[in-house]
Enzyme design. Structure first.
Site, PDB file in Angstrom:
ATOM      1  N   SER A 223       0.833  -1.198   0.000  1.00 19.55           N
ATOM      2  CA  SER A 223       0.000   0.000   0.000  1.00 19.55           C
ATOM      3  C   SER A 223       0.864   1.242   0.000  1.00 19.55           C
ATOM      4  O   SER A 223       2.016   1.221   0.441  1.00 19.55           O
ATOM      5  CB  SER A 223      -0.898   0.026   1.240  1.00 19.55           C
ATOM      6  OG  SER A 223      -0.127   0.329   2.398  1.00 19.55           O
ATOM      7  N   ASP A 224       0.307   2.340  -0.485  1.00 20.69           N
ATOM      8  CA  ASP A 224       0.902   3.627  -0.172  1.00 20.69           C
ATOM      9  C   ASP A 224       0.698   3.860   1.314  1.00 20.69           C
ATOM     10  O   ASP A 224      -0.125   3.218   1.972  1.00 20.69           O
ATOM     11  CB  ASP A 224       0.255   4.738  -1.003  1.00 20.69           C
ATOM     12  CG  ASP A 224       1.180   5.940  -1.186  1.00 20.69           C
ATOM     13  OD1 ASP A 224       2.116   6.108  -0.378  1.00 20.69           O
ATOM     14  OD2 ASP A 224       0.963   6.710  -2.129  1.00 20.69           O
ATOM     15  N   TRP A 225       1.451   4.807   1.867  1.00 18.26           N
ATOM     16  CA  TRP A 225       1.477   4.987   3.319  1.00 18.26           C
ATOM     17  C   TRP A 225       0.117   5.500   3.827  1.00 18.26           C
ATOM     18  O   TRP A 225      -0.366   6.526   3.379  1.00 18.26           O
ATOM     19  CB  TRP A 225       2.611   5.938   3.686  1.00 18.26           C
ATOM     20  CG  TRP A 225       3.918   5.238   3.975  1.00 18.26           C
ATOM     21  CD1 TRP A 225       4.708   5.442   5.066  1.00 18.26           C
ATOM     22  CD2 TRP A 225       4.589   4.238   3.185  1.00 18.26           C
ATOM     23  NE1 TRP A 225       5.826   4.629   4.997  1.00 18.26           N
ATOM     24  CE2 TRP A 225       5.769   3.872   3.860  1.00 18.26           C
ATOM     25  CE3 TRP A 225       4.291   3.584   1.995  1.00 18.26           C
ATOM     26  CZ2 TRP A 225       6.662   2.910   3.386  1.00 18.26           C
ATOM     27  CZ3 TRP A 225       5.172   2.616   1.502  1.00 18.26           C
ATOM     28  CH2 TRP A 225       6.335   2.295   2.194  1.00 18.26           C
ATOM     29  N   ALA A 227      -2.738   4.240   3.205  1.00 17.03           N
ATOM     30  CA  ALA A 227      -3.806   4.137   2.198  1.00 17.03           C
ATOM     31  C   ALA A 227      -4.824   3.054   2.535  1.00 17.03           C
ATOM     32  O   ALA A 227      -5.964   3.119   2.073  1.00 17.03           O
ATOM     33  CB  ALA A 227      -3.209   3.871   0.821  1.00 17.03           C
TER      34      ALA A 227
END
Length: 792
Positions: A223-225, A227
């Site tokens: 994941s993006d941070w 997200a």
């Protein structure tokens, strides 16, 4: 690859497996000694390996930004950048660099375009693949980001990107497909946004059916941070790893979801297998890898040469009347503009690093021309103040540029003292994750000012400043990470600058904090008058204009392509007074140029990294040819582009232009003629094309003879576009080849077209159909504004 990953996974119980699927800290993953798994360390990229600290970390190399590197249209250069970034990663024991960013330049308003390569999927994909190979050939993992349809920053955490299937596959997924198929990227990062109503972190169709299914991808999707919002939907939707840690939505909740039958344990096993495969590839499984001991330092001569050459080769000549460029070395030069003395070398947000220095254009040109250069500051270019730079503030602890920061707990006890060379620091996040132990901080610096000064503070909290004033600063609530990416500021201009600036802040949570210190602004009319006098007295005026990290940054989109402040008025005034005028554009993305007819030459310089001033100077004087070609079409006016708005309506951002973005839409008449086409760039040569021939096959190729009829050795980029006969199919780049030719010489060039650009997505069958129908034409061009041959 020697480990039996299935056996290792089977040896773990469910809680142990789930524990591995959330980060251990902000940028690290948990170890598991029982199976020989060591900690893995990630770092933000893509134009520098920052390390585990968001700010205030070790000094590292700052590379030219992605659009500038891409402007070389050179896969070998992209590969070299990957190898150099791998060296930077190995010096810090970093296993995975979070890059490249391969979202497309859908609209020039996108704030984060400076991190991405191009508006074209083939150019983006092939350069990304080369960059990935460069990293991974050295055993450092790459991470393709952000999957997918993540082309703007407005409402980025909640926006629903609405994209039809044809457009999704033919444009926005294609760079990811190329980088996976051609380079085998080891990891991919899911985006913040939804795609067609489903969050990227739980998008079963894209993650499982397309990437892991149709493409057969064996790597890891993280994941993006911050997200990830769900437990079972994300785990079932193809997400393998939640970042950051140690907290997140999975953990005990995911274990419970498996035991409740909401997630099959086989799904967990697949996630862990992919994580262990990544660990094995980067040397974090079984015996830990060994690292070279003699890697170049960020200040080494070898790095200086590499960075100057890479930046200069991407710099692009947009206009060059009467062959003004390269400059005559005997000429007297008036170098004008705020960007000349404070050159912007990197964008804002998570791509930022702590470089050892940042060479300005004034420093670079003066080093080559000495007293033949007169430097004049320009008009203001910012609306928001920034942390002090250039020695305006120094730390009392050591007298070096920067500030001192002292952290305290709730009882007032001292926790830590920091020297911060960038006059800013992250509080509440460190190598061990997110901590709530810091309750307040004191920021201190000595002030060095010869005149009126603008002083201030930045960061969320309750402040008291040394002049006795107290005030709160709060985030606007416009999005996640604002406290870090766009913290609020407060400034004041005292009647007399104090010798020391001190500020105390009470905080709650994490954020970016710093002290502001700059010379106070002058009246615009006085600044322009100084510039006009200098220009009138010189042989040539070089005006450096551009954008700043206010416009080119993560989390914020632009509202216009106009240059900020009174920069246009400055250029107009200088052009009216100077014998000859060169404009250098210090920006990563398109800007409007209302003064274009009245200047002699324009050089687009991107965000050129720590050696930026030396690179621009080398390009201006012809020591290195600025042989770049544009990677984005420059619109002639605000809104004069096939796709424009970055603002969702009721949470939805419609990709209504379909596959006709950028040059594709302009060529089809769906937007006015642009100022400059993708692929445009003059270099310092002049070219004749002849004897164009088509070689048929599954993916046809074309041969052409190019002759350099100019007076200097030059590099040409021969571009081939396909114009299909079908009216619903846009023109598209299908291949290119570069060649360097001495003056008066010719070269025979072959351009191989890419088979993936011959496909068409069948929206009924939901798969690729046969190639486009016969009857289309090939365009052999120096950008679509300069077509040299048409071949049926």
């Amino acid at each position: 690859m020697t480990s039996d990953l299935a056996a290792l996974v089977k040896s773990l119980d469910l809680p142990a497996k789930v524990r591995l699927l959330t980060g251990a800290s902000a940028f690290t993953l948990a170890d598991e000694p029982s199976i020989g798994l060591h900690e893995m360390r990630f770092s933000d990229g893509p134009t520098g390996v920052r390390g585990l600290k968001f700010t205030g970390g070790r000094v590292v190399t700052l590379f030219p930004n992605a659009t500038l590197l891409a402007s070389a249209w050179d896969e070998q250069s992209a590969y070299e950048v990957g190898r150099l970034l791998a060296e930077e990663a190995m010096a810090q024991r970093i296993h995975v660099v979070l890059g490249p960013t391969i979202n497309l330049h859908r609209t020039a308003l996108g704030g984060r375009l400076f991190e991405a390569y191009s508006e074209d999927p083939l150019l983006t994909g092939r350069l990304a693949a080369a960059y990935v190979r460069g990293l991974q050939d050295s055993g450092v993992g790459a991470c393709l980001k952000h999957l997918v349809a993540n082309e703007s920053e407005t409402e980025r955490n909640t926006v629903n990107s609405v994209v039809d299937a044809k457009t999704l596959h033919e444009l926005y997924l294609l760079p990811f497909e190329i980088a996976i198929e051609d380079a085998g990227a080891w990891s991919v990062m899911g985006a913040y946004n939804d795609v067609n109503g489903v969050a990227s972190t739980e998008n079963h169709h894209i993650n499982n059916e397309v990437v892991k299914g149709a493409w057969g991808y064996p790597g890891l999707i993280m994941s993006d941070w911050f997200a990830t919002k769900t437990v079972a939907p994300a785990a079932n939707g193809g997400l393998d790893l939640v970042m950051p840690g140690p907290d997140g939505p999975w953990g005990d909740a995911l274990t419970a979801a498996v035991r409740a039958g909401e997630v099959d344990e086989a799904v967990i096993d697949d996630h862990v297998t992919r994580l262990l495969r990544l660990a094995e590839r980067v040397g974090a499984l079984d015996a830990p890898r060994e690292y070279p001991a003699d890697l170049p330092a960020p200040t080494s001569l070898v790095r200086r040469e590499q960075l100057t050459r890479l930046a200069a080769r991407g710099i692009t000549v947009l206009k060059n009347d009467r062959d003004l460029l390269p400059l005559d070395r005997s000429a007297g030069v008036a170098l004008i503009g705020r960007h000349a003395v404070e050159t912007i070398t990197m964008g804002g947000g998570s791509a930022g690093v702590n470089p050892p220095y940042q060479v300005s254009v004034a420093e670079g040109l003066s080093a080559l021309l000495g007293d033949r250069v007169t430097v004049v500051d320009g008009v203001d270019v910012r609306t928001q103040p920034v942390p002090a730079r250039g020695g305006f503030l120094t730390a009392p602890s050591n007298g070096q540029p920067g500030i001192d920061v002292i952290l305290y707990d709730a009882a007032g006890g001292e926790l830590e003292r920091r020297y911060c060379a960038q006059a800013k620091t992250m509080i509440g996040m460190d190598d061990d994750g997110f901590t709530g132990t810091v309750a307040s901080a004191r920021l201190v610096a000595d002030v060095h000012s010869d005149g009126p000064a603008e002083l201030g503070v930045m960061g969320v909290g309750d402040w008291t400043v040394s002049d006795g004033t107290s005030f709160p600063l709060r985030a606007s609530g416009s999005g996640i990470g604002e406290e870090v990416l766009t913290p609020p500021t407060h400034t004041f201009v005292p009647s007399t600058a104090p010798d020391r600036l001190e500020a105390q802040v009470t905080i709650d949570g994490m954020g970016l904090y710093g002290l502001i210190g700059n010379a106070a602004s002058r009246e615009t009319v006085d600044v322009i008058d100084d510039a006009v006098r200098a220009a009138a007295g010189a042989d040539v005026a070089v005006v450096v204009v551009g954008l700043t990290e206010e416009q080119e940054t993560e989390s914020v989109d632009k509202t216009t392509l106009r240059l900020p402040g009174a920069q246009d008025a400055l250029v107009e005034a200088v052009a009216g007074a100077a014998r000859r005028t060169v404009v250098v554009v210090n920006a990563a993305t398109p800007v409007l140029m209302p003064w274009l007819p009245r200047v002699d030459a324009v050089l687009w310089a991107g965000l050129p990294g720590q050696e930026g001033g030396h690179a621009v100077a080398a390009a201006l004087l012809g020591d290195i040819e600025p042989a770049g070609r544009l990677v984005t079409t420059f619109p002639a006016a605000d809104g004069a582009a096939p796709a424009w708005s970055v603002t969702p309506v009721d949470g939805r951002l419609e990709y209504g232009e379909g596959t006709f973005i950028g040059y594709r839409g302009h060529f089809a008449g769906r937007a006015p003629e642009p100022a400059f086409w993708l692929g445009h760039g003059l270099g310092y040569g002049e070219w004749e094309y002849s004897d164009v021939r088509l070689v048929t096959g599954d993916a046809p190729s074309l041969t052409v003879t190019v002759k350099n009829v100019g007076r200097r050795e030059s590099r040409e980029v021969v571009q081939v576009y396909l114009r299909p006969v079908e009216p619903d199919e846009p023109v598209r780049l299908v291949g290119w080849t570069a060649v360097t030719v001495e003056p008066g010489k010719s070269a025979r060039v072959t351009v191989h077209t890419d088979r993936r650009l011959w496909r068409r997505w069948d929206t009924t069958a939901q798969t690729w159909s046969d190639r486009l129908a016969d009857g289309g034409k090939f365009l052999v061009a120096r950008g679509l504004g300069d077509i040299r041959a048409t071949v049926s």
